[in-house]
Structures are given as C-alpha cells and as structure tokens.
Motif scaffolding. Structure first.
Motif, PDB file in Angstrom:
ATOM      1  N   HIS A   2      72.300  99.302  57.942  1.00 43.65           N
ATOM      2  CA  HIS A   2      71.436  98.617  56.969  1.00 43.65           C
ATOM      3  C   HIS A   2      69.972  98.714  57.386  1.00 43.65           C
ATOM      4  CE1 HIS A   2      70.463  95.675  53.885  1.00 43.65           C
ATOM      5  NE2 HIS A   2      69.794  94.972  54.797  1.00 43.65           N
ATOM      6  N   LEU A   4      65.845  97.564  56.390  1.00 44.30           N
ATOM      7  CA  LEU A   4      64.889  96.759  55.637  1.00 44.30           C
ATOM      8  C   LEU A   4      63.664  97.624  55.384  1.00 44.30           C
ATOM      9  CD1 LEU A   4      63.920  94.058  54.432  1.00 44.30           C
ATOM     10  CD2 LEU A   4      62.952  93.531  56.691  1.00 44.30           C
ATOM     11  N   GLU A  35      67.544  96.836  51.907  1.00 41.74           N
ATOM     12  CA  GLU A  35      66.882  95.760  51.176  1.00 41.74           C
ATOM     13  C   GLU A  35      65.402  96.100  51.143  1.00 41.74           C
ATOM     14  OE1 GLU A  35      66.049  90.917  51.458  1.00 41.74           O
ATOM     15  OE2 GLU A  35      67.306  91.907  52.960  1.00 41.74           O
ATOM     16  N   ALA A  37      61.644  94.653  50.845  1.00 37.25           N
ATOM     17  CA  ALA A  37      60.771  93.489  50.926  1.00 37.25           C
ATOM     18  C   ALA A  37      59.422  93.897  50.325  1.00 37.25           C
ATOM     19  CB  ALA A  37      60.608  93.047  52.371  1.00 37.25           C
ATOM     20  N   GLU A  69      61.741  85.888  56.685  1.00 37.75           N
ATOM     21  CA  GLU A  69      61.412  87.274  57.018  1.00 37.75           C
ATOM     22  C   GLU A  69      62.109  87.704  58.306  1.00 37.75           C
ATOM     23  OE1 GLU A  69      59.671  89.330  54.954  1.00 37.75           O
ATOM     24  OE2 GLU A  69      59.804  87.570  53.647  1.00 37.75           O
ATOM     25  N   ARG A  72      65.659  88.540  57.581  1.00 40.43           N
ATOM     26  CA  ARG A  72      65.828  89.859  56.952  1.00 40.43           C
ATOM     27  C   ARG A  72      65.800  90.963  57.998  1.00 40.43           C
ATOM     28  NH1 ARG A  72      62.926  90.270  51.044  1.00 40.43           N
ATOM     29  NH2 ARG A  72      60.933  89.970  52.070  1.00 40.43           N
ATOM     30  N   ARG A  75      69.006  91.085  60.040  1.00 42.70           N
ATOM     31  CA  ARG A  75      70.145  91.702  59.340  1.00 42.70           C
ATOM     32  C   ARG A  75      70.075  93.226  59.369  1.00 42.70           C
ATOM     33  NH1 ARG A  75      69.073  87.480  55.534  1.00 42.70           N
ATOM     34  NH2 ARG A  75      67.897  88.897  54.182  1.00 42.70           N
TER      35      ARG A  75
END
Length: 201
Positions: A2, A4, A35, A37, A69, A72, A75
């Motif tokens: 994953h 960010l 993801e 941001a 934040e 995130r 993760r």
C-alpha cells in the motif's frame, strides 16, 4: 502493498495532480493499493501553532489532524509525494505538512540528553518535484544538490526513511509533460519492485 500519494497543489487540473493519478494507475496495474492525500482539497492547515510546539518540546499529544496524517503514513509501505517547486523548495502547504506531521515522538525521538532515534526506517519515499526551469539552471546554481540536501537528507534521512526515488521533472511548461506522465506511471509500477525482488530471493 500500500502506498500513500501526497499531492500539494491547489489546482486539480495541474500537472502535479496528473502525475499523482499516473502513479496511482501504475500501482493498480502492478496489483497494489493506494490512498491519495490531496492536501489542498482536504483543507490541511500547514500553520505550525503553539499546540504543535508543545508536541515538539514536551511530547504532548498532537492535534487530531496531525494524528490522522500520521495514521495514513503508518498504513503505508511507501510514501509518494508530488509537488511543484516553489522558490527552489517545497510549497508552503507541503512544508507545513512536514513541519506538523514529522514530529518528535513519531518520526524521531530525541531530547537534550539523548541522540536522535530515527523511527521511520520502514518507510520508502518517492519524490516527484515539478519545475519549469531546465536542468542546466538547476545544476548551474546548485539548486538540484541543495534540494536533495534539504529534502532527501534533511527531512527523510533524518527520520530514517529511505528515499528510493528523487526526480526533478523539469521544463514542465515546455512540452515535456507527456514524458513526465509516462515516468510517473512507470514509477507507480515499480514502487514496490525492490520489495518484491527481496521476497523472491
């Protein structure tokens, strides 16, 4: 795995946003998740306040937006940051995000009586910096080296994070946008290539 993807640009039609979209597409193609941001669209407040200073000085609990934040990033296996170069550095929105999020007690641990403990050694970082000048200008004036010193080393290495990619995507207003978008898509496909190779070894 994953990632960010952090975008620091006010215009959703900007090349910076398009680069983030291409990185995301490459990640998806390689079978990974992501993801985005979008700091401007989400209204992140970059102002470093007295509450942020208390976090730094006395390990007070960070404000809720900072905790969100940090969660995130926690993760994510990799952090991809796409940003325009303003005055040979980060735009204020992104600099404030770093100032407030990468704090003592989370990104590092240190105090007057102890050396710095780097706490983000697990994190891979990929930087995509968009500039209008050409490579000659960056090299001639030492800006390329200065940016890597203050950002790659001064921020991320200081926290222990590994900067895997640090790209200056230059001459962005001179017809190179398509090449930059292709580079971003390729980066997305390769973000976790090193990790996959290690797992197979």
């Amino acid at each position: 795995m994953h990632a960010l993807i952090v975008v620091a640009h006010h215009d959703p039609q900007s090349l910076t946003h398009s680069l983030a979209t291409q990185v995301a597409a490459g990640l998806t193609e390689a079978g990974h998740t992501f993801e985005i941001a979008d700091l401007a669209a989400e209204g992140f407040d970059p102002r470093y306040t007295a509450a942020d200073h208390r976090v730094h000085r006395s390990h007070a609990t960070p404000p809720a937006d900072v905790l969100a934040e940090q969660a995130r990033i926690d993760r994510a296996d990799a952090l991809v940051i796409a940003f325009p170069i303003y005055w040979w550095s980060l735009p204020a929105l992104l600099k404030g995000w770093v100032d407030r999020v990468f704090v003592n007690g989370w990104a590092i641990d240190y105090g007057p009586e102890m050396p710095v403990v780097k706490k983000l050694r697990h994190l891979q970082v990929h930087l995509l910096a968009v500039g209008a000048a050409d490579a000659g200008a960056f090299d001639r004036h030492g800006y390329a080296k200065a940016m890597r010193t203050q950002i790659d080393y001064g921020i991320f290495d200081y926290c222990g994070a590994q900067v895997v990619t640090s790209e200056l995507l230059l001459e962005s207003e001179s017809g190179t946008a398509e090449a930059h978008l292709c580079a971003a898509a390729s980066l997305g496909q390769q973000v976790f290539a090193q990790s996959a190779a290690r797992e197979k070894a």
